[in-house]
Design a protein around this motif. Structure first.
Motif, mmCIF file in Angstrom:
data_model
loop_
_atom_site.group_PDB
_atom_site.id
_atom_site.type_symbol
_atom_site.label_atom_id
_atom_site.label_comp_id
_atom_site.label_asym_id
_atom_site.label_seq_id
_atom_site.Cartn_x
_atom_site.Cartn_y
_atom_site.Cartn_z
ATOM 1 N N THR A 172 46.378 63.772 60.219
ATOM 2 C CA THR A 172 46.846 63.815 61.596
ATOM 3 C C THR A 172 46.129 64.938 62.343
ATOM 4 O OG1 THR A 172 49.054 63.033 60.956
ATOM 5 C CG2 THR A 172 48.834 64.076 63.115
ATOM 6 N N ILE A 173 45.523 64.579 63.461
ATOM 7 C CA ILE A 173 44.892 65.580 64.313
ATOM 8 C C ILE A 173 45.858 65.931 65.435
ATOM 9 C CG2 ILE A 173 43.717 63.859 65.760
ATOM 10 C CD1 ILE A 173 41.349 65.831 65.948
ATOM 11 N N SER A 174 45.941 67.202 65.758
ATOM 12 C CA SER A 174 46.829 67.644 66.830
ATOM 13 C C SER A 174 46.197 68.837 67.541
ATOM 14 C CB SER A 174 48.204 68.017 66.274
ATOM 15 O OG SER A 174 48.109 69.097 65.361
ATOM 16 N N ARG A 175 46.808 69.220 68.657
ATOM 17 C CA ARG A 175 46.227 70.308 69.440
ATOM 18 C C ARG A 175 47.313 71.223 69.962
ATOM 19 N NH1 ARG A 175 47.537 66.514 73.123
ATOM 20 N NH2 ARG A 175 47.489 66.918 75.369
ATOM 21 N N ASP A 176 46.916 72.456 70.200
ATOM 22 C CA ASP A 176 47.763 73.431 70.878
ATOM 23 C C ASP A 176 46.956 73.920 72.066
ATOM 24 O OD1 ASP A 176 49.020 75.780 71.800
ATOM 25 O OD2 ASP A 176 49.859 76.184 69.825
ATOM 26 N N ASN A 177 47.289 73.398 73.241
ATOM 27 C CA ASN A 177 46.498 73.716 74.426
ATOM 28 C C ASN A 177 46.486 75.213 74.718
ATOM 29 O OD1 ASN A 177 46.764 70.906 74.436
ATOM 30 N ND2 ASN A 177 46.559 70.829 76.651
ATOM 31 N N ALA A 178 47.628 75.851 74.566
ATOM 32 C CA ALA A 178 47.741 77.275 74.899
ATOM 33 C C ALA A 178 46.846 78.132 74.009
ATOM 34 C CB ALA A 178 49.187 77.723 74.786
ATOM 35 N N LYS A 179 46.667 77.685 72.776
ATOM 36 C CA LYS A 179 45.859 78.453 71.822
ATOM 37 C C LYS A 179 44.433 77.935 71.727
ATOM 38 C CE LYS A 179 49.737 79.786 68.857
ATOM 39 N NZ LYS A 179 50.293 79.739 67.468
ATOM 40 N N ASN A 180 44.121 76.878 72.481
ATOM 41 C CA ASN A 180 42.789 76.261 72.390
ATOM 42 C C ASN A 180 42.432 75.938 70.946
ATOM 43 O OD1 ASN A 180 41.446 75.692 74.818
ATOM 44 N ND2 ASN A 180 41.209 77.870 75.228
ATOM 45 N N THR A 181 43.407 75.453 70.229
ATOM 46 C CA THR A 181 43.232 75.208 68.803
ATOM 47 C C THR A 181 43.552 73.756 68.468
ATOM 48 O OG1 THR A 181 43.749 77.501 68.238
ATOM 49 C CG2 THR A 181 44.015 75.868 66.490
ATOM 50 N N VAL A 182 42.752 73.196 67.606
ATOM 51 C CA VAL A 182 42.998 71.854 67.103
ATOM 52 C C VAL A 182 43.258 71.961 65.602
ATOM 53 C CG1 VAL A 182 40.566 71.345 66.698
ATOM 54 C CG2 VAL A 182 42.157 69.475 67.080
ATOM 55 N N TYR A 183 44.125 71.097 65.110
ATOM 56 C CA TYR A 183 44.519 71.117 63.706
ATOM 57 C C TYR A 183 44.211 69.783 63.048
ATOM 58 C CZ TYR A 183 47.249 75.025 65.516
ATOM 59 O OH TYR A 183 47.636 76.180 66.141
#
Length: 120
Positions: free
Chosen positions: A69-80
């Protein structure tokens, strides 16, 4: 320019889970898509998963559908990349990438890669 830094790789056993992270810095406002690729020894780099930054639309390679599963945290500019039910064939160097292309993604920015090794 955009800088991408991956983390979270390691050695796990088959069936285990692992989460990779990719933090972006620099001129990130114009990034439209982020993705994960991987390259196994002796093989070409292959697409794993991607996410559109604004809409959150995701797509996956058939080989990882239902497990990753790919996901993102916009506030941290991070993708997982959450990887479950890992298999030995998932062993590879995993790279994150970013695209500033509004249309079809063109991944011009790459991280240095993080090794994932899955033992049987």
């Amino acid at each position: 320019q955009v800088q991408l830094v991956e983390s979270g790789g390691g050695l796990v056993q088959a069936g285990d889970s692992l989460t990779l992270s990719c933090a972006a810095s620099g001129r990130t406002l114009s990034i439209y898509a982020r993705a994960w690729f991987r390259q196994a020894p002796g093989k070409e780099r292959e697409f794993v998963a991607a996410i559109k930054w604004s809409s959150g639309f995701r797509n996956y390679a058939d080989s990882v559908k239902g497990r990753f599963t790919i996901s993102r945290d916009n506030a941290k500019n991070t993708v997982y990349l959450q990887m479950n039910s890992l298999k030995p064939e998932d062993t590879a160097v995993y790279y994150c990438a970013a695209s500033k292309s509004i249309g079809d993604p063109v991944y011009d920015y790459w991280g240095q890669g993080t090794q994932v090794t899955v033992s049987s």
